[in-house]
Design a protein around this motif. Structure first.
Motif, PDB file in Angstrom:
ATOM      1  N   LYS A 109       9.187 -12.015  -0.561  1.00 17.57           N
ATOM      2  CA  LYS A 109       9.783 -12.957  -1.506  1.00 17.57           C
ATOM      3  C   LYS A 109      11.275 -13.118  -1.223  1.00 17.57           C
ATOM      4  O   LYS A 109      11.804 -14.225  -1.262  1.00 17.57           O
ATOM      5  CB  LYS A 109       9.564 -12.483  -2.946  1.00 17.57           C
ATOM      6  N   HIS A 110      11.908 -12.007  -0.881  1.00 17.72           N
ATOM      7  CA  HIS A 110      13.341 -12.029  -0.586  1.00 17.72           C
ATOM      8  C   HIS A 110      13.640 -12.965   0.605  1.00 17.72           C
ATOM      9  O   HIS A 110      14.535 -13.807   0.533  1.00 17.72           O
ATOM     10  CB  HIS A 110      13.814 -10.596  -0.280  1.00 17.72           C
ATOM     11  N   VAL A 111      12.880 -12.847   1.667  1.00 15.88           N
ATOM     12  CA  VAL A 111      13.078 -13.686   2.847  1.00 15.88           C
ATOM     13  C   VAL A 111      12.763 -15.141   2.510  1.00 15.88           C
ATOM     14  O   VAL A 111      13.487 -16.058   2.915  1.00 15.88           O
ATOM     15  CB  VAL A 111      12.224 -13.185   4.031  1.00 15.88           C
ATOM     16  N   LYS A 112      11.695 -15.371   1.755  1.00 16.38           N
ATOM     17  CA  LYS A 112      11.350 -16.736   1.346  1.00 16.38           C
ATOM     18  C   LYS A 112      12.476 -17.360   0.529  1.00 16.38           C
ATOM     19  O   LYS A 112      12.794 -18.541   0.696  1.00 16.38           O
ATOM     20  CB  LYS A 112      10.052 -16.739   0.543  1.00 16.38           C
ATOM     21  N   ASP A 113      13.081 -16.564  -0.357  1.00 10.04           N
ATOM     22  CA  ASP A 113      14.193 -17.063  -1.170  1.00 10.04           C
ATOM     23  C   ASP A 113      15.402 -17.423  -0.303  1.00 10.04           C
ATOM     24  O   ASP A 113      16.062 -18.434  -0.534  1.00 10.04           O
ATOM     25  CB  ASP A 113      14.603 -16.024  -2.219  1.00 10.04           C
ATOM     26  N   ILE A 114      15.682 -16.599   0.699  1.00 12.00           N
ATOM     27  CA  ILE A 114      16.809 -16.877   1.594  1.00 12.00           C
ATOM     28  C   ILE A 114      16.542 -18.160   2.382  1.00 12.00           C
ATOM     29  O   ILE A 114      17.417 -19.027   2.490  1.00 12.00           O
ATOM     30  CB  ILE A 114      17.067 -15.687   2.543  1.00 12.00           C
ATOM     31  N   ILE A 115      15.331 -18.295   2.901  1.00 13.86           N
ATOM     32  CA  ILE A 115      14.978 -19.501   3.654  1.00 13.86           C
ATOM     33  C   ILE A 115      15.072 -20.734   2.757  1.00 13.86           C
ATOM     34  O   ILE A 115      15.600 -21.777   3.162  1.00 13.86           O
ATOM     35  CB  ILE A 115      13.580 -19.365   4.292  1.00 13.86           C
ATOM     36  N   ALA A 116      14.595 -20.628   1.533  1.00 20.91           N
ATOM     37  CA  ALA A 116      14.672 -21.754   0.590  1.00 20.91           C
ATOM     38  C   ALA A 116      16.129 -22.124   0.308  1.00 20.91           C
ATOM     39  O   ALA A 116      16.481 -23.314   0.267  1.00 20.91           O
ATOM     40  CB  ALA A 116      13.939 -21.406  -0.705  1.00 20.91           C
ATOM     41  N   ALA A 117      16.981 -21.115   0.125  1.00 26.37           N
ATOM     42  CA  ALA A 117      18.399 -21.379  -0.118  1.00 26.37           C
ATOM     43  C   ALA A 117      19.039 -22.048   1.093  1.00 26.37           C
ATOM     44  O   ALA A 117      19.824 -22.998   0.948  1.00 26.37           O
ATOM     45  CB  ALA A 117      19.125 -20.074  -0.446  1.00 26.37           C
ATOM     46  N   LEU A 118      18.690 -21.586   2.277  1.00 32.67           N
ATOM     47  CA  LEU A 118      19.222 -22.202   3.490  1.00 32.67           C
ATOM     48  C   LEU A 118      18.782 -23.654   3.608  1.00 32.67           C
ATOM     49  O   LEU A 118      19.559 -24.518   4.043  1.00 32.67           O
ATOM     50  CB  LEU A 118      18.790 -21.412   4.731  1.00 32.67           C
ATOM     51  N   GLU A 119      17.555 -23.946   3.217  1.00 33.88           N
ATOM     52  CA  GLU A 119      17.066 -25.324   3.271  1.00 33.88           C
ATOM     53  C   GLU A 119      17.852 -26.217   2.304  1.00 33.88           C
ATOM     54  O   GLU A 119      18.143 -27.369   2.617  1.00 33.88           O
ATOM     55  CB  GLU A 119      15.570 -25.380   2.976  1.00 33.88           C
ATOM     56  N   VAL A 120      18.196 -25.676   1.132  1.00 31.85           N
ATOM     57  CA  VAL A 120      19.014 -26.433   0.175  1.00 31.85           C
ATOM     58  C   VAL A 120      20.391 -26.697   0.777  1.00 31.85           C
ATOM     59  O   VAL A 120      20.907 -27.809   0.727  1.00 31.85           O
ATOM     60  CB  VAL A 120      19.131 -25.673  -1.167  1.00 31.85           C
ATOM     61  N   TYR A 121      20.979 -25.647   1.362  1.00 33.16           N
ATOM     62  CA  TYR A 121      22.285 -25.814   2.004  1.00 33.16           C
ATOM     63  C   TYR A 121      22.208 -26.805   3.158  1.00 33.16           C
ATOM     64  O   TYR A 121      23.140 -27.561   3.399  1.00 33.16           O
ATOM     65  CB  TYR A 121      22.835 -24.480   2.513  1.00 33.16           C
ATOM     66  N   LYS A 122      21.091 -26.794   3.891  1.00 31.34           N
ATOM     67  CA  LYS A 122      20.931 -27.720   5.012  1.00 31.34           C
ATOM     68  C   LYS A 122      21.044 -29.163   4.544  1.00 31.34           C
ATOM     69  O   LYS A 122      21.671 -29.985   5.205  1.00 31.34           O
ATOM     70  CB  LYS A 122      19.569 -27.497   5.689  1.00 31.34           C
ATOM     71  N   THR A 123      20.449 -29.472   3.384  1.00 37.74           N
ATOM     72  CA  THR A 123      20.544 -30.847   2.888  1.00 37.74           C
ATOM     73  C   THR A 123      21.976 -31.168   2.470  1.00 37.74           C
ATOM     74  O   THR A 123      22.452 -32.275   2.679  1.00 37.74           O
ATOM     75  CB  THR A 123      19.585 -31.105   1.717  1.00 37.74           C
ATOM     76  N   HIS A 124      22.664 -30.169   1.912  1.00 42.26           N
ATOM     77  CA  HIS A 124      24.058 -30.357   1.492  1.00 42.26           C
ATOM     78  C   HIS A 124      24.965 -30.589   2.705  1.00 42.26           C
ATOM     79  O   HIS A 124      25.922 -31.356   2.626  1.00 42.26           O
ATOM     80  CB  HIS A 124      24.526 -29.145   0.684  1.00 42.26           C
ATOM     81  N   TYR A 125      24.690 -29.918   3.801  1.00 43.70           N
ATOM     82  CA  TYR A 125      25.519 -30.005   4.992  1.00 43.70           C
ATOM     83  C   TYR A 125      24.951 -30.954   6.044  1.00 43.70           C
ATOM     84  O   TYR A 125      25.401 -30.966   7.178  1.00 43.70           O
ATOM     85  CB  TYR A 125      25.709 -28.609   5.613  1.00 43.70           C
ATOM     86  N   SER A 126      23.967 -31.765   5.682  1.00 43.42           N
ATOM     87  CA  SER A 126      23.308 -32.626   6.666  1.00 43.42           C
ATOM     88  C   SER A 126      24.254 -33.657   7.273  1.00 43.42           C
ATOM     89  O   SER A 126      24.113 -34.014   8.442  1.00 43.42           O
ATOM     90  CB  SER A 126      22.100 -33.323   6.052  1.00 43.42           C
ATOM     91  N   ASP A 127      25.235 -34.129   6.512  1.00 48.40           N
ATOM     92  CA  ASP A 127      26.174 -35.095   7.087  1.00 48.40           C
ATOM     93  C   ASP A 127      26.971 -34.456   8.210  1.00 48.40           C
ATOM     94  O   ASP A 127      27.287 -35.094   9.211  1.00 48.40           O
ATOM     95  CB  ASP A 127      27.081 -35.707   6.028  1.00 48.40           C
ATOM     96  N   GLY A 128      27.283 -33.183   8.073  1.00 48.56           N
ATOM     97  CA  GLY A 128      27.974 -32.465   9.141  1.00 48.56           C
ATOM     98  C   GLY A 128      27.123 -32.373  10.383  1.00 48.56           C
ATOM     99  O   GLY A 128      27.607 -32.508  11.508  1.00 48.56           O
ATOM    100  N   MET A 129      25.821 -32.161  10.183  1.00 42.22           N
ATOM    101  CA  MET A 129      24.909 -32.088  11.319  1.00 42.22           C
ATOM    102  C   MET A 129      24.814 -33.445  12.017  1.00 42.22           C
ATOM    103  O   MET A 129      24.767 -33.520  13.233  1.00 42.22           O
ATOM    104  CB  MET A 129      23.521 -31.633  10.873  1.00 42.22           C
TER     105      MET A 129
END
Length: 137
Positions: free
Chosen positions: A59-79
């Motif tokens: 669950k801990h790893v799943k939560d980290i991956i989910a958080a990273l996915e949220v951040y990915k959308t926030h930082y998508s313009d940078g990408m």
């Protein structure tokens, strides 16, 4: 034994940081620049965790991956900006058509560079209006 996993791990540990040195680099000092770098790092960590924990995800790893996915959308313009830079770097500058287009666009690019330089100087003067050293840190 050459090429063993232990030797590779040791080499990485001994060689210093992989990402922290980039975050602390003066190349990525401005907020917009750092956002591009962070977007790339977030994407890399997300893929890394998905690969490492392919089958067994706590669950801990799943939560980290989910958080990273949220951040990915926030930082998508940078990408998107980073991808544009990579596309520019791949342009075949010895191609006659690209050479011609680039020369035709040179004046516009130089004018834009001049505008940016003027803005940068204005910001610098606004932060230090009387030419006194900025001792605030």
């Amino acid at each position: 034994m050459p090429g063993s996993g232990a030797n590779k791990t040791h080499a990485v540990v001994e060689g210093g940081s992989i990402f922290i040195q980039k975050l602390n680099s003066s190349l990525w000092a401005e907020a917009n620049e750092k956002k591009i770098l962070l977007g790339q790092l977030i994407s890399m960590y997300s893929e890394l965790l998905k690969t490492i924990f392919k089958n067994k995800r706590s669950k801990h790893v799943k939560d980290i991956i989910a958080a990273l996915e949220v951040y990915k959308t926030h930082y998508s313009d940078g990408m998107k900006k980073a991808e544009e830079l990579l596309q520019l770097a791949k342009l075949p500058m010895n191609d006659a058509k690209i050479e011609l287009k680039a020369i035709m666009e040179l004046r516009t690019v130089l004018l834009e560079m001049n505008k940016e330089e003027v803005r940068r100087k204005r910001r610098s003067r606004a932060q230090n209006p009387r030419g006194r050293p900025n001792l605030s840190g």
